[in-house]
Design an enzyme around this catalytic site. Structure first.
Site, mmCIF file in Angstrom:
data_model
loop_
_atom_site.group_PDB
_atom_site.id
_atom_site.type_symbol
_atom_site.label_atom_id
_atom_site.label_comp_id
_atom_site.label_asym_id
_atom_site.label_seq_id
_atom_site.Cartn_x
_atom_site.Cartn_y
_atom_site.Cartn_z
ATOM 1 N N ASP A 335 46.014 31.678 41.018
ATOM 2 C CA ASP A 335 45.284 30.409 40.396
ATOM 3 C C ASP A 335 44.124 31.368 39.761
ATOM 4 O OD1 ASP A 335 44.333 31.979 42.886
ATOM 5 O OD2 ASP A 335 42.658 30.636 42.936
ATOM 6 N N GLU A 336 43.642 30.586 38.904
ATOM 7 C CA GLU A 336 42.470 30.941 38.203
ATOM 8 C C GLU A 336 42.460 32.569 37.314
ATOM 9 O OE1 GLU A 336 38.755 28.836 40.228
ATOM 10 O OE2 GLU A 336 39.585 30.467 41.414
#
Ligand SMILES: *[C@@H]1O[C@H](CO)[C@@H](O)[C@H](O)[C@H]1NC(C)=O
Ligand SMILES: *[C@@H]1O[C@H](CO)[C@@H](O)[C@H](O)[C@H]1NC(C)=O
Ligand SMILES: *[C@@H]1O[C@H](CO)[C@@H](O)[C@H](O)[C@H]1NC(C)=O
Ligand SMILES: *[C@@H]1O[C@H](CO)[C@@H](O)[C@H](O)[C@H]1NC(C)=O
Length: 539
Positions: A335-336
Site C-alpha cells: 500500500d501507499e
C-alpha cells in the site's frame, strides 16, 4: 467537575424520555443500567433457544469430560483448564456452599470431538458446533477441535451467577457456525512497541469474541522489532531499542502458541516496497537513495526495485519467515507507495527508460510487487495484499486475498476485486484508530459487508473482514480499552447471521459482554453510562 462535564450531564438527563432509558444517536431507546440479562452470548449464535428453566453448576465437582466415542486432544485439555479457572473464580466470589438440586445439577460438560485433533487453525477450519444444556446432561459436539473451542467459549458465556453466588445455566440449545471464515484484528507493533503481555491479553479477548485471525502488522517505517536470525541488524538497528523493543524468536513462538491454543491464526505482515524506512537502517543498499538534482540527499525512499540484491534479500528473509510462521498466508502489504524518491533518482529513471516505461512509476511498482509475489509463492506462502496491488493491475495467484481498506466506495472495490475472481477482505469501515466520543460501535455494527453489486459467486469470494487498530497514538497503555468492546461489534457482524443487526437489541448484550471481559481481566472501556455488577452476573 468542570463546566463541560456539567453541561454533558444536563444534556444527558434532559434527553432522557423515561427512567433507565435514553436516546442513543440513532434515536432508539436503550436501557443504560447494569447487567440486564446475564448468560447471553456474544457474538450471537446462529440459532439459540433458551427457557427460564435453570440448572445449577457445582463448581467444585465440575469437569470437562470426553464422551466414549470422542477423539481426544491436548489443545482441548489446555482449554479445559482455562475455562475451569473461570468457573472456579466465579465460585470463589461466594462464601455460600451449594448442593445438587432437582431436577438436574450440571457437573460435567460432555465433549464429543468427532474428528482427529488438528494442530493449527487455518482459513478452512471448521468452527461449527452444537451445544445442549438439557434436562439430564450438558453436551458439546463438533466435527473439529476449532468448533469445540468456540463451543467452550459459548458455554462459559451461558453461565451466570445469582446474587447469592450460585452459578446457573438456562436450559439451552445452540447450533452455531460463523458467517465468515476470516475474522481478524490488526495490531500494529511498529508505530509503538506492544509488550508481549499486552498481545496475550488481546489474544485472550479475541478468543472471548470468536475472532480467529491476529493480523500482526509487525514492522513499518518507524521500527523493525522482529528479530531475524539471518539478518540480525534489521532489529539491532531498526528497532526503537535493540534490547527491549524487540520480538525475539522465542517471543514470536510464544505469540503463535498462545494464539494456536485459542484457535487464532497469526498472519504476519511484512509490508513493502513502501512503509519500509526502518528496514534500511540494518540493510544498507536496500532502500532507494533520493536525489536533489544530481546529488543524493542522504534520505531514502521505498525499497530499491532495480537491483538484484533486493530480491536476494527478500528471498532469504521470507524463507526464514516461512519457517517461523506456520500459517499458509503472509500479508505482503503493497500500500501507499510514494513515487517522489524514485522520480528523483537518475539510476531508476535510466532503468525505466531502458524498459520503455519512462514516467510510469506504477509500472515500476508492478515489476517489484510481481517479483516479490513470485518469490513468496515459490517459498510456499499464499498471500494477502492491500487493495492498491490490484488497483495497479499486478498479476496475482488465484488464491490471493485482497484486503479492501480505502474508505471511498469500498463496495465498488469489493465488486471489482471479486469480479476479477480474487477473494476479498473488508477492513475499510473498521479502522478503529479513528475515534470519536459516543457509541461509535453502532456505526461499526451496522456495516453490512455483503452490500456490494455482484453475483452469488462474487459474494462467496468475500471471506470476512478485519478491525484495524493502527498504532500511531496507541501503545500498551491504551490499546486494550481502545479495541474492546468496539472490535466486539465487528466480531458479531462477521460471526452472526446477517439479520442480527438491531443496535437496540445488541446494546444490553454488548454491555454485558463488556462487563464479562472486565471481570475476566480485560480492560475494555464502557459502552455508555451505567455500571457492571461485579459480584454476580456473568462469569
Ligand atoms: C434464564 O433464566 C432466568 C431465570 O429463570 C430468566 O430470568 C432468564 O430470562 C432466562 N434467560 C434466557 C435467555 O432465557
Ligand atoms: C515504447 O512505448 C511506446 C508507447 O507506449 C510505444 O509506442 C513504443 O513502440 C515502445 N517502444 C518499444 C521499443 O517498445
Ligand atoms: C512471475 O511468475 C510467472 C509465472 O510463474 C512468470 O510468468 C513471470 O515472468 C514472473 N514474473 C516476474 C516479475 O518474475
Ligand atoms: C448496483 O447496481 C444497481 C443496478 O445496476 C445500481 O443502481 C447501483 O447504483 C449499484 N450500486 C453500487 C454501489 O454500485
Amino acid at each position: 467537575m468542570d463546566k463541560f462535564i456539567v453541561l454533558l450531564l444536563v444534556g444527558y438527563v434532559t434527553a432522557n424520555t423515561q427512567p433507565g432509558l435514553r436516546q442513543n444517536r440513532l434515536g432508539t431507546e436503550v436501557p443504560s443500567l447494569g447487567d440486564t440479562s446475564p448468560g447471553s452470548v456474544w457474538p450471537q449464535p446462529q440459532s439459540q433457544t433458551s427457557t427460564s428453566q435453570t440448572y445449577p453448576v457445582l463448581a467444585e465437582k465440575f469437569a470437562f469430560t470426553y464422551t466414549s466415542s470422542s477423539f481426544r486432544c491436548s489443545l482441548l485439555d489446555e482449554a479445559f483448564k482455562r475455562y475451569q479457572m473461570l468457573i472456579m473464580n466465579a465460585a470463589a466470589r461466594s462464601k455460600l456452599h451449594f448442593r445438587p438440586r432437582a431436577p438436574y445439577t450440571i457437573t460435567t460438560l460432555d465433549i464429543n470431538l468427532m474428528a482427529k485433533c488438528e494442530d493449527y487453525p487455518s482459513l478452512d477450519m471448521n468452527e461449527a458446533y452444537s451445544l445442549d444444556v438439557g434436562e439430564s446432561s450438558t453436551q458439546l459436539q463438533a466435527e473439529s477441535v476449532w468448533g469445540i473451542l468456540r463451543g467452550l467459549e459459548t458455554f462459559s458465556q451461558l453461565l451466570w451467577q445469582t446474587e447469592t453466588g450460585e452459578i446457573l445455566a438456562n436450559k439451552t440449545n445452540i447450533i452455531d457456525h460463523p458467517r465468515y471464515s476470516h475474522r481478524g484484528i490488526l495490531l500494529d507493533t511498529s508505530r509503538h512497541y506492544l509488550p508481549l503481555s499486552v498481545i496475550f491479553d488481546n489474544l485472550e479477548a479475541m478468543a472471548y469474541n470468536k475472532i480467529n485471525v491476529f493480523h500482526w502488522h509487525i514492522v513499518d517505517d518507524q521500527s523493525f522489532p522482529y528479530v531475524s536470525e539471518i539478518y540480525p541488524d534489521l532489529s539491532r538497528k531498526g528497532a526503537y531499542t535493540s534490547l527491549s523493543h524487540i520480538y525475539t524468536p522465542d517471543d514470536v513462538a510464544a505469540v503463535i502458541e498462545f494464539a494456536r491454543l485459542r484457535g487464532i491464526r497469526v498472519v504476519p505482515e511484512f509490508d513493502t516496497p513502501g512503509h519500509s524506512q526502518s528496514w534500511g537502517k540494518g540493510q544498507p543498499g536496500l532502500l532507494t537513495p533520493c536525489y536533489s538534482g544530481d546529488k543524493p540527499t542522504g534520505s531514502y525512499g521505498p525499497i530499491n526495485p532495480i537491483v538484484d540484491s533486493t530480491y536476494t534479500f527478500i528471498q532469504t528473509l521470507f524463507t526464514e519467515l516461512r519457517n517461523v510462521f506456520p500459517d499458509k498466508y503472509i500479508h505482503l502489504g503493497g500500500d501507499e507507495v510514494s513515487f517522489a524518491c524514485w522520480q528523483s533518482n537518475p539510476d531508476i529513471n535510466n532503468y525505466m527508460k531502458n524498459l520503455n516505461i519512462t514516467g510510469k512509476y506504477n509500472e515500476l511498482e508492478q515489476i517489484y510487487v510481481q517479483k516479490v509475489l513470485n518469490i513468496s509463492g515459490q517459498i510456499g506462502f499464499s498471500y494477502i495484499v492491500w487493495q492498491e496491488v490490484v488497483d495497479n493491475q499486478v498479476q496475482l495467484k488465484d488464491d490471493t486475498v485482497v484486503e479492501v481498506w480505502i474508505n471511498n466506495h469500498p463496495d465498488e472495490e469489493l465488486a471489482k476485486v471479486t469480479k476479477l475472481g480474487y477473494r476479498a477482505l473488508l477492513a475499510a469501515p473498521w479502522y478503529l484508530d479513528y475515534i470519536s466520543t459516543g457509541e461509535d460501535w453502532m456505526k461499526y455494527y451496522l456495516e453490512e459487508p455483503s452490500n456490494f453489486n455482484g453475483t452469488d459467486a462474487q459474494k462467496k469470494l468475500l471471506i470476512g473482514g478485519e478491525a484495524c487498530l493502527w498504532g500511531e497514538y496507541v501503545d500498551g497503555s491504551n490499546v486494550t480499552p481502545r479495541l474492546w468492546p468496539r472490535a466486539s461489534a465487528v466480531a458479531e457482524r462477521l460471526w452472526s447471521s446477517k439479520d442480527v443487526n438491531d443496535v437496540t437489541k445488541a446494546t444490553p448484550r454488548l454491555h454485558q459482554h463488556r462487563c464479562r471481559m472486565v471481570k475476566r481481566g480485560i480492560s475494555a472501556q464502557p459502552l455508555h453510562p451505567g455500571y457492571c455488577v461485579h459480584d454476580w452476573g456473568n462469569i
